[in-house]
Design a protein around this motif. Structure first.
Motif, PDB file in Angstrom:
ATOM      1  N   UNK A  27     -41.471  69.571  46.651  1.00 31.72           N
ATOM      2  CA  UNK A  27     -41.511  70.874  47.308  1.00 31.72           C
ATOM      3  C   UNK A  27     -42.801  71.602  46.947  1.00 31.72           C
ATOM      4  N   UNK A  28     -43.245  72.407  47.886  1.00 32.37           N
ATOM      5  CA  UNK A  28     -44.405  73.275  47.695  1.00 32.37           C
ATOM      6  C   UNK A  28     -43.926  74.703  47.910  1.00 32.37           C
ATOM      7  N   UNK A  29     -44.235  75.568  46.948  1.00 29.94           N
ATOM      8  CA  UNK A  29     -43.763  76.948  46.975  1.00 29.94           C
ATOM      9  C   UNK A  29     -44.950  77.906  46.871  1.00 29.94           C
ATOM     10  N   UNK A  30     -44.869  79.004  47.619  1.00 26.78           N
ATOM     11  CA  UNK A  30     -45.869  80.070  47.523  1.00 26.78           C
ATOM     12  C   UNK A  30     -45.237  81.250  46.814  1.00 26.78           C
ATOM     13  N   UNK A  31     -45.973  81.852  45.887  1.00 30.99           N
ATOM     14  CA  UNK A  31     -45.507  83.038  45.175  1.00 30.99           C
ATOM     15  C   UNK A  31     -46.539  84.134  45.324  1.00 30.99           C
ATOM     16  N   UNK A  32     -46.055  85.351  45.492  1.00 29.91           N
ATOM     17  CA  UNK A  32     -46.944  86.488  45.595  1.00 29.91           C
ATOM     18  C   UNK A  32     -46.342  87.692  44.906  1.00 29.91           C
ATOM     19  N   UNK A  33     -47.212  88.609  44.464  1.00 29.07           N
ATOM     20  CA  UNK A  33     -46.763  89.835  43.809  1.00 29.07           C
ATOM     21  C   UNK A  33     -47.793  90.926  44.044  1.00 29.07           C
ATOM     22  N   UNK A  34     -47.301  92.146  44.371  1.00 30.60           N
ATOM     23  CA  UNK A  34     -48.235  93.268  44.464  1.00 30.60           C
ATOM     24  C   UNK A  34     -47.670  94.575  43.892  1.00 30.60           C
ATOM     25  N   UNK A  35     -46.586  94.483  43.137  1.00 37.57           N
ATOM     26  CA  UNK A  35     -46.037  95.657  42.462  1.00 37.57           C
ATOM     27  C   UNK A  35     -45.902  95.378  40.976  1.00 37.57           C
ATOM     28  N   UNK A  36     -46.215  96.397  40.165  1.00 42.95           N
ATOM     29  CA  UNK A  36     -46.095  96.234  38.721  1.00 42.95           C
ATOM     30  C   UNK A  36     -47.205  95.353  38.179  1.00 42.95           C
ATOM     31  N   UNK A  37     -46.926  94.693  37.068  1.00 44.49           N
ATOM     32  CA  UNK A  37     -47.881  93.783  36.442  1.00 44.49           C
ATOM     33  C   UNK A  37     -47.807  92.458  37.204  1.00 44.49           C
ATOM     34  N   UNK A  38     -48.711  92.278  38.160  1.00 41.89           N
ATOM     35  CA  UNK A  38     -48.658  91.111  39.055  1.00 41.89           C
ATOM     36  C   UNK A  38     -48.708  89.801  38.294  1.00 41.89           C
ATOM     37  N   UNK A  39     -49.560  89.722  37.293  1.00 41.76           N
ATOM     38  CA  UNK A  39     -49.677  88.503  36.488  1.00 41.76           C
ATOM     39  C   UNK A  39     -48.360  88.203  35.785  1.00 41.76           C
ATOM     40  N   UNK A  40     -47.763  89.223  35.167  1.00 43.29           N
ATOM     41  CA  UNK A  40     -46.497  89.038  34.460  1.00 43.29           C
ATOM     42  C   UNK A  40     -45.380  88.658  35.428  1.00 43.29           C
ATOM     43  N   UNK A  41     -45.349  89.275  36.590  1.00 41.56           N
ATOM     44  CA  UNK A  41     -44.310  88.967  37.585  1.00 41.56           C
ATOM     45  C   UNK A  41     -44.392  87.495  37.996  1.00 41.56           C
ATOM     46  N   UNK A  42     -45.602  87.010  38.249  1.00 43.64           N
ATOM     47  CA  UNK A  42     -45.754  85.605  38.642  1.00 43.64           C
ATOM     48  C   UNK A  42     -45.356  84.678  37.496  1.00 43.64           C
ATOM     49  N   UNK A  43     -45.739  85.047  36.272  1.00 46.91           N
ATOM     50  CA  UNK A  43     -45.377  84.227  35.100  1.00 46.91           C
ATOM     51  C   UNK A  43     -43.859  84.137  34.969  1.00 46.91           C
ATOM     52  N   UNK A  44     -43.179  85.287  35.090  1.00 48.30           N
ATOM     53  CA  UNK A  44     -41.718  85.294  34.983  1.00 48.30           C
ATOM     54  C   UNK A  44     -41.081  84.477  36.104  1.00 48.30           C
TER      55      UNK A  44
END
Length: 164
Positions: free
Chosen positions: A7-24
């Protein structure tokens, strides 16, 4: 042993700590996907609804024993755990997880369309996908990620030196 699906998954974040959100989000995804590779982080302009912060976007790939439907359910659960609330289409969000490609599956159902129906027009998905899997084939078009990337503008997409 259960069948393993690529599987290939895309993740995105633009609220809060974006780096931390993606890590979590990646930590939670590891529970259902054996992640093999993760792209660099790319900062991108919002698409659709423009009056919102810029996104951090990544793509990862791995193997799962979950069906596509089960994987979607897990992804939506992770989004909610990390604070995603129902909002306007393409609105701001702490984290977004989309299934881009699930094996060679072509599937159309109300809230599960594979491969992702707008993947081929989204540079914020194709740039990181091409970085980690340039030769992966979009089952619908038969084109590689690299070929699809050549058909879109990459303006406004910046690779960031951010560690996940």
């Amino acid at each position: 042993m259960a069948t393993q699906h690529t599987v290939y998954l895309a993740l995105g974040s633009n609220l809060g700590d974006r780096q931390l959100q993606l890590r979590k989000a990646l930590q939670e995804l590891q529970k259902v996907v054996d992640i093999q590779n993760i792209s660099s982080v790319y900062e991108t302009e919002p698409v659709g609804y423009l009056d919102q912060p810029r996104f951090f976007n990544i793509v990862c790939y791995g193997h799962t024993s979950f069906t596509a439907r089960e994987l979607l359910t897990q992804a939506k659960t992770i989004e909610q755990q990390l604070g995603r609330q129902p909002t306007i289409r393409n609105g701001p969000r702490p984290v977004d997880i989309d299934i881009l490609i699930y094996e060679e599956l072509i599937h159309v159902e109300d809230n599960l369309i594979l491969p992702h129906p707008r993947m081929h027009e989204r540079a914020f998905v194709l740039v990181p996908l091409t970085e980690i899997a340039p030769d992966v084939i979009d089952p619908r078009s038969g084109k590689t990620a690299r070929e699809l990337l050549q058909t879109v503008s990459v303006d406004g997409i910046t690779r960031r030196n951010v560690q996940l």
